[in-house]
Design an enzyme around this catalytic site. Structure first.
Site, PDB file in Angstrom:
ATOM      1  N   LYS A 151      70.380  29.345   5.636  1.00 18.73           N
ATOM      2  CA  LYS A 151      71.221  28.218   5.197  1.00 18.73           C
ATOM      3  C   LYS A 151      70.359  27.021   4.766  1.00 18.73           C
ATOM      4  CE  LYS A 151      73.360  27.897   9.237  1.00 18.73           C
ATOM      5  NZ  LYS A 151      72.701  29.000   9.962  1.00 18.73           N
ATOM      6  N   ARG A 178      81.523  24.900  12.248  1.00 16.06           N
ATOM      7  CA  ARG A 178      81.155  26.054  13.070  1.00 16.06           C
ATOM      8  C   ARG A 178      82.256  26.459  14.029  1.00 16.06           C
ATOM      9  NH1 ARG A 178      74.889  26.445  14.340  1.00 16.06           N
ATOM     10  NH2 ARG A 178      74.435  24.905  12.785  1.00 16.06           N
ATOM     11  N   ARG A 194      59.668  31.076  12.365  1.00 11.04           N
ATOM     12  CA  ARG A 194      59.901  29.839  11.601  1.00 11.04           C
ATOM     13  C   ARG A 194      59.015  28.694  12.113  1.00 11.04           C
ATOM     14  NH1 ARG A 194      65.773  27.757  11.113  1.00 11.04           N
ATOM     15  NH2 ARG A 194      65.695  28.121  13.340  1.00 11.04           N
ATOM     16  N   ARG A 238      60.697  25.093  16.589  1.00 13.56           N
ATOM     17  CA  ARG A 238      61.892  24.531  17.215  1.00 13.56           C
ATOM     18  C   ARG A 238      62.076  25.024  18.646  1.00 13.56           C
ATOM     19  NH1 ARG A 238      66.774  25.008  12.957  1.00 13.56           N
ATOM     20  NH2 ARG A 238      67.825  25.705  14.863  1.00 13.56           N
ATOM     21  N   ARG A 266      72.619  31.530  20.693  1.00 11.98           N
ATOM     22  CA  ARG A 266      73.088  31.042  19.386  1.00 11.98           C
ATOM     23  C   ARG A 266      73.871  32.136  18.664  1.00 11.98           C
ATOM     24  NH1 ARG A 266      67.422  29.363  17.353  1.00 11.98           N
ATOM     25  NH2 ARG A 266      68.348  29.021  15.301  1.00 11.98           N
TER      26      ARG A 266
HETATM   27  P1  AP5 Z   1      66.431  28.900   7.665  1.00 15.64           P
HETATM   28  O1  AP5 Z   1      66.703  28.590   6.236  1.00 15.64           O
HETATM   29  O2  AP5 Z   1      65.762  27.868   8.498  1.00 15.64           O
HETATM   30  O3  AP5 Z   1      67.753  29.489   8.362  1.00 15.64           O
HETATM   31  P2  AP5 Z   1      69.062  28.751   8.874  1.00 15.64           P
HETATM   32  O4  AP5 Z   1      70.217  29.597   8.489  1.00 15.64           O
HETATM   33  O5  AP5 Z   1      69.063  27.316   8.444  1.00 15.64           O
HETATM   34  O6  AP5 Z   1      68.851  28.920  10.430  1.00 15.64           O
HETATM   35  P3  AP5 Z   1      69.010  27.868  11.619  1.00 15.64           P
HETATM   36  O7  AP5 Z   1      68.283  28.424  12.771  1.00 15.64           O
HETATM   37  O8  AP5 Z   1      68.656  26.483  11.171  1.00 15.64           O
HETATM   38  O9  AP5 Z   1      70.526  27.953  11.870  1.00 15.64           O
HETATM   39  P4  AP5 Z   1      71.228  27.508  13.151  1.00 15.64           P
HETATM   40  O10 AP5 Z   1      72.617  27.517  12.697  1.00 15.64           O
HETATM   41  O11 AP5 Z   1      70.935  28.305  14.351  1.00 15.64           O
HETATM   42  O12 AP5 Z   1      70.556  26.076  13.470  1.00 15.64           O
HETATM   43  P5  AP5 Z   1      70.996  24.579  13.152  1.00 15.64           P
HETATM   44  O13 AP5 Z   1      69.804  23.757  12.998  1.00 15.64           O
HETATM   45  O14 AP5 Z   1      72.021  24.540  12.112  1.00 15.64           O
HETATM   46  O15 AP5 Z   1      65.541  30.254   7.674  1.00 15.64           O
HETATM   47  C1  AP5 Z   1      65.100  30.797   8.901  1.00 15.64           C
HETATM   48  C2  AP5 Z   1      63.705  31.410   8.682  1.00 15.64           C
HETATM   49  O16 AP5 Z   1      63.815  32.524   7.811  1.00 15.64           O
HETATM   50  C3  AP5 Z   1      62.678  30.468   8.055  1.00 15.64           C
HETATM   51  O17 AP5 Z   1      61.424  30.706   8.627  1.00 15.64           O
HETATM   52  C4  AP5 Z   1      62.687  30.855   6.567  1.00 15.64           C
HETATM   53  O18 AP5 Z   1      61.422  30.630   5.949  1.00 15.64           O
HETATM   54  C5  AP5 Z   1      63.017  32.349   6.643  1.00 15.64           C
HETATM   55  N1  AP5 Z   1      63.825  32.786   5.499  1.00 15.64           N
HETATM   56  C6  AP5 Z   1      64.907  32.156   4.963  1.00 15.64           C
HETATM   57  N2  AP5 Z   1      65.425  32.900   3.955  1.00 15.64           N
HETATM   58  C7  AP5 Z   1      64.660  34.033   3.885  1.00 15.64           C
HETATM   59  C8  AP5 Z   1      64.713  35.192   3.059  1.00 15.64           C
HETATM   60  N3  AP5 Z   1      65.655  35.333   2.102  1.00 15.64           N
HETATM   61  N4  AP5 Z   1      63.793  36.159   3.284  1.00 15.64           N
HETATM   62  C9  AP5 Z   1      62.838  36.023   4.253  1.00 15.64           C
HETATM   63  N5  AP5 Z   1      62.730  34.941   5.072  1.00 15.64           N
HETATM   64  C10 AP5 Z   1      63.657  33.968   4.888  1.00 15.64           C
HETATM   65  O19 AP5 Z   1      71.705  24.197  14.536  1.00 15.64           O
HETATM   66  C11 AP5 Z   1      70.929  24.093  15.709  1.00 15.64           C
HETATM   67  C12 AP5 Z   1      71.795  23.684  16.885  1.00 15.64           C
HETATM   68  O20 AP5 Z   1      72.398  22.388  16.635  1.00 15.64           O
HETATM   69  C13 AP5 Z   1      72.978  24.598  17.222  1.00 15.64           C
HETATM   70  O21 AP5 Z   1      72.581  25.700  18.007  1.00 15.64           O
HETATM   71  C14 AP5 Z   1      73.881  23.627  17.981  1.00 15.64           C
HETATM   72  O22 AP5 Z   1      73.382  23.359  19.259  1.00 15.64           O
HETATM   73  C15 AP5 Z   1      73.737  22.344  17.156  1.00 15.64           C
HETATM   74  N6  AP5 Z   1      74.683  22.272  16.042  1.00 15.64           N
HETATM   75  C16 AP5 Z   1      74.360  22.191  14.710  1.00 15.64           C
HETATM   76  N7  AP5 Z   1      75.464  22.131  13.966  1.00 15.64           N
HETATM   77  C17 AP5 Z   1      76.517  22.201  14.836  1.00 15.64           C
HETATM   78  C18 AP5 Z   1      77.917  22.217  14.653  1.00 15.64           C
HETATM   79  N8  AP5 Z   1      78.474  22.152  13.436  1.00 15.64           N
HETATM   80  N9  AP5 Z   1      78.699  22.297  15.775  1.00 15.64           N
HETATM   81  C19 AP5 Z   1      78.159  22.335  17.001  1.00 15.64           C
HETATM   82  N10 AP5 Z   1      76.828  22.336  17.246  1.00 15.64           N
HETATM   83  C20 AP5 Z   1      76.023  22.266  16.155  1.00 15.64           C
HETATM   84 MG    MG Z   2      68.918  25.456   9.442  1.00 14.26          MG
END
Ligand code: AP5
Ligand code: MG
Length: 217
Positions: free
Chosen positions: A17, A93, A131, A164, A175
């Site tokens: 994402k 979410r 990552r 992270r 997660r």
């Molecule tokens: P990346 O692009 O970083 O993936 P992502 O989908 O953004 O993954 P996240 O871990 O950020 O998602 P998340 O939902 O768990 O975390 P968030 O920060 O939103 O890619 C991941 C890796 O893969 C990277 O190393 C990249 O280089 C690699 N990659 C990407 N695409 C690739 C491809 N095509 N091929 C190969 N490699 C690839 O949320 C964190 C926390 O915040 C949550 O757990 C929760 O506690 C809180 N939170 C955030 N939003 C909410 C919400 N709306 N409601 C409640 N709590 C929330």
């Molecule tokens: Mg992310």
């Protein structure tokens, strides 16, 4: 991308994402709003109860409450740079958040367009444990798939990369559980609202981006 839209990127942790939202932001000149990044910034701010709560919840891989998220997103989307639309990365979410977003879209007279990035569970572990991200410019790397030119240093701003606190096995499992229980049901929800596209997130970042551009051009 037609002006004024709200783009929602849905997908499991590690589906890409953030990687894709950053590229869309550059291409279409509308801001990426990552609720995970905003919450991490609040958690880093200091020793308030809110910061402490968010720090603990994120590290454990649980979801932060809808009340906090609703406030965060309402505030952020009122900023000047959102006038031409915005990209939501990691929001909504939960069903409650999805309903709140509908209210927001109605009040801002905007259309919601959702894209689900489909990914196999078996690919997620290396993506998440590998990552690394830059604390300064936010660039996302991966020690297996997209390593920086120099070990653990950002290619753009020479900062040390960070790992992270929720990218460990225990938090990743939590997660994923939260995703299955609360977020995956939104795929059907948006299908019913007829505003969902799905793309194959198992391909390379360039190929995934190409698919997204076809949807949003
Ligand atoms: P990346 O692009 O970083 O993936 P992502 O989908 O953004 O993954 P996240 O871990 O950020 O998602 P998340 O939902 O768990 O975390 P968030 O920060 O939103 O890619 C991941 C890796 O893969 C990277 O190393 C990249 O280089 C690699 N990659 C990407 N695409 C690739 C491809 N095509 N091929 C190969 N490699 C690839 O949320 C964190 C926390 O915040 C949550 O757990 C929760 O506690 C809180 N939170 C955030 N939003 C909410 C919400 N709306 N409601 C409640 N709590 C929330
Ligand atoms: Mg992310």
């Amino acid at each position: 991308m037609s002006v004024g839209k709200i783009i929602v990127i849905l997908g499991a942790p590690g589906s890409g994402k953030g990687t894709q939202a950053k590229r869309l932001q550059e291409k279409f000149s509308v801001p990426q709003i990552s609720t995970g990044d905003i919450l991490r910034a609040i958690a880093k701010e200091g020793f308030s109860l809110l910061a402490e709560q968010i720090r603990e919840t994120q590290a454990a891989g649980k979801l932060v409450s809808d009340e906090i998220l609703i406030q965060v997103v309402s505030e952020r989307t009122q900023k000047e740079d959102c006038k031409k639309g915005f990209i939501l990365d990691g929001y909504p979410r939960t069903l409650g958040q999805a309903q709140q977003l509908e209210g927001l879209a109605l009040s801002q007279e905007r259309e919601i367009k959702v894209v689900n990035v489909d990914i196999l569970d078996s690919l997620l572990l290396k993506r998440l444990t590998g990552r690394r991200s830059c604390p300064s410019c936010g660039e996302i790397y991966n020690i297996y798939f997209k390593p920086p030119k120099s070990n653990n240093i950002c290619d753009h701003c020479s900062e040390f990369l960070i790992h992270r606190s929720d990218d460990n096995l225990e938090s990743i499992n939590k997660r994923l559980q939260e995703y299955r229980k609360n977020t995956e049901p939104l795929i059907d929800y948006y299908k019913k609202h007829q505003c969902l596209s799905s793309i194959d997130g198992t391909q390379s970042p360039d190929e995934v981006f190409e698919l997204l551009c076809q949807i949003f051009q």
